[in-house]
Design an enzyme around this catalytic site. Structure first.
Site, PDB file in Angstrom:
ATOM      1  N   ASP A  16      30.112  23.495   6.426  1.00 23.99           N
ATOM      2  CA  ASP A  16      29.839  23.875   5.036  1.00 23.99           C
ATOM      3  C   ASP A  16      30.212  25.335   4.774  1.00 23.99           C
ATOM      4  O   ASP A  16      30.162  26.168   5.684  1.00 23.99           O
ATOM      5  CB  ASP A  16      28.344  23.647   4.743  1.00 23.99           C
ATOM      6  N   ASN A  64      29.946  13.650  -2.121  1.00 22.95           N
ATOM      7  CA  ASN A  64      30.965  14.618  -2.554  1.00 22.95           C
ATOM      8  C   ASN A  64      31.878  14.088  -3.659  1.00 22.95           C
ATOM      9  O   ASN A  64      32.638  14.847  -4.273  1.00 22.95           O
ATOM     10  CB  ASN A  64      31.805  15.126  -1.373  1.00 22.95           C
TER      11      ASN A  64
HETATM   12  C1  IPE Z   1      27.638  18.682   3.142  1.00 24.38           C
HETATM   13  O1  IPE Z   1      27.951  19.779   2.382  1.00 24.38           O
HETATM   14  C2  IPE Z   1      28.833  17.784   3.261  1.00 24.38           C
HETATM   15  C3  IPE Z   1      29.969  18.307   4.020  1.00 24.38           C
HETATM   16  C4  IPE Z   1      30.030  19.448   4.648  1.00 24.38           C
HETATM   17  C5  IPE Z   1      31.092  17.425   4.079  1.00 24.38           C
HETATM   18  P1  IPE Z   1      27.649  19.837   0.818  1.00 24.38           P
HETATM   19  O2  IPE Z   1      28.143  21.170   0.348  1.00 24.38           O
HETATM   20  O3  IPE Z   1      28.202  18.637   0.138  1.00 24.38           O
HETATM   21  O4  IPE Z   1      26.073  19.742   0.794  1.00 24.38           O
HETATM   22  P2  IPE Z   1      25.006  20.196  -0.299  1.00 24.38           P
HETATM   23  O5  IPE Z   1      25.500  19.676  -1.630  1.00 24.38           O
HETATM   24  O6  IPE Z   1      24.973  21.696  -0.281  1.00 24.38           O
HETATM   25  O7  IPE Z   1      23.736  19.607   0.150  1.00 24.38           O
HETATM   26  C1  IPE Z   2      32.190  22.055   2.790  1.00 23.72           C
HETATM   27  O1  IPE Z   2      32.367  23.203   2.036  1.00 23.72           O
HETATM   28  C2  IPE Z   2      33.345  21.113   2.682  1.00 23.72           C
HETATM   29  C3  IPE Z   2      33.073  19.902   1.896  1.00 23.72           C
HETATM   30  C4  IPE Z   2      31.921  19.535   1.434  1.00 23.72           C
HETATM   31  C5  IPE Z   2      34.207  19.053   1.648  1.00 23.72           C
HETATM   32  P1  IPE Z   2      31.913  23.269   0.530  1.00 23.72           P
HETATM   33  O2  IPE Z   2      33.064  22.809  -0.330  1.00 23.72           O
HETATM   34  O3  IPE Z   2      30.666  22.526   0.293  1.00 23.72           O
HETATM   35  O4  IPE Z   2      31.716  24.818   0.342  1.00 23.72           O
HETATM   36  P2  IPE Z   2      30.523  25.523  -0.434  1.00 23.72           P
HETATM   37  O5  IPE Z   2      29.249  25.006   0.129  1.00 23.72           O
HETATM   38  O6  IPE Z   2      30.689  25.169  -1.878  1.00 23.72           O
HETATM   39  O7  IPE Z   2      30.736  26.984  -0.164  1.00 23.72           O
HETATM   40 MG    MG Z   3      28.713  23.052   0.432  1.00 23.06          MG
END
Ligand code: IPE
Ligand code: IPE
Ligand code: MG
Length: 244
Positions: A16, A64
């Site tokens: 993340d 997502n």
């Molecule tokens: C979790 O991250 C999913 C992945 C890293 C693929 P998210 O960014 O989607 O999670 P939340 O929304 O902060 O819980």
């Molecule tokens: C994790 O990074 C990757 C996916 C969930 C695909 P994020 O896209 O959630 O990055 P932040 O949390 O918004 O910084």
């Molecule tokens: Mg994230």
């Protein structure tokens, strides 16, 4: 060769922080996802070098899809680019690739790329990389139950070991170490069933910045943990207790 118990056999990572990493650089979120792929490839090889047998990473969650459609399609496209760019290298480095998640909702092209990644690496044994894509822990439990019912498993036959055979990670032992980068302290529907006794490590490091130093810090933290699995820690019997 005997394994070093201080090294986890299976590491799971919620990758993340890509979006925030890009934002800090005044770049589009996609730039962060692109850098995230490079961080993943480095991490797979770093884990293999340290004797970790299984690495499971959360790449795209069932939730997502709620993101803007440009980001979702950007991520789908990135998978194709990443497979084209890195599959040969990973295959030559002894990585076995498995995809876990609901494939029914992704494009034929993406499904074909996954299948190619799996089939061209299936004989590799150095490390197994399981990529969770369109994966959710709740989805996993439901799909496992459905498959068990389809197979005619009866209520009496169904126990934890039996259900585990139908779970998406049935090819791996439960994760010993569960890392989440990006500063959030939650599971976000990752391996709900399999992480029952994983050691959890949360780090503020944003995923594109994750490297050997952060991996080693998480491994050092893991080595300090005392895993009891509900039991009692075995300690040397004190003199007094022995009736001395
Ligand atoms: C979790 O991250 C999913 C992945 C890293 C693929 P998210 O960014 O989607 O999670 P939340 O929304 O902060 O819980
Ligand atoms: C994790 O990074 C990757 C996916 C969930 C695909 P994020 O896209 O959630 O990055 P932040 O949390 O918004 O910084
Ligand atoms: Mg994230």
């Amino acid at each position: 060769m005997e394994r070093n118990a201080a090294i986890p056999r299976h590491v799971a990572i919620v990758m993340d922080g890509n979006g925030r990493w890009a934002k800090k650089r005044f770049m589009p979120r996609f730039f962060g996802h692109k850098q995230g792929v490079d961080a993943l490839v480095k991490t797979v090889l770093a884990c293999a070098d340290r004797g970790i047998d299984y690495l499971t990473v959360f790449a795209f969650s069932s939730e997502n899809w709620k993101r803007p459609s440009e980001e979702v399609s950007g991520l789908m496209g990135l998978v194709l680019v990443a497979v084209a760019k890195y599959l040969t290298k990973l295959a030559n480095d002894g990585v076995r690739i498995q995809i876990i998640g609901d494939r029914s909702q992704v494009s034929d092209k993406l499904r074909a790329a996954w299948e190619q990644a799996e089939s061209s690496t299936r004989h590799n044994t150095r490390i197994t990389l399981s990529v969770a894509f369109n994966y959710g822990g709740r989805w996993d439990v439901v799909q496992a139950c459905r498959q068990a019912i389809r197979d005619g498993v009866t209520a009496d036959q169904l126990d934890e070991a039996m259900l585990n055979r139908y779970m998406a990670l049935s090819h791996a032992p439960d994760p010993d170490l569960f890392i989440r980068t990006g500063g959030e302290v939650r599971i976000s529907n990752f391996l709900l069933w399999q992480a029952a006794y994983s050691e959890l490590v949360f780090t503020d490091c944003l995923w594109p910045e994750f490297g050997e130093a952060e991996l080693d810090a998480a491994l050092a933290e893991y080595a300090r943990r005392d895993r009891r699995f509900g039991g009692v820690k075995e300690t040397a019997v004190p003199e007094l207790a022995r009736g001395a």
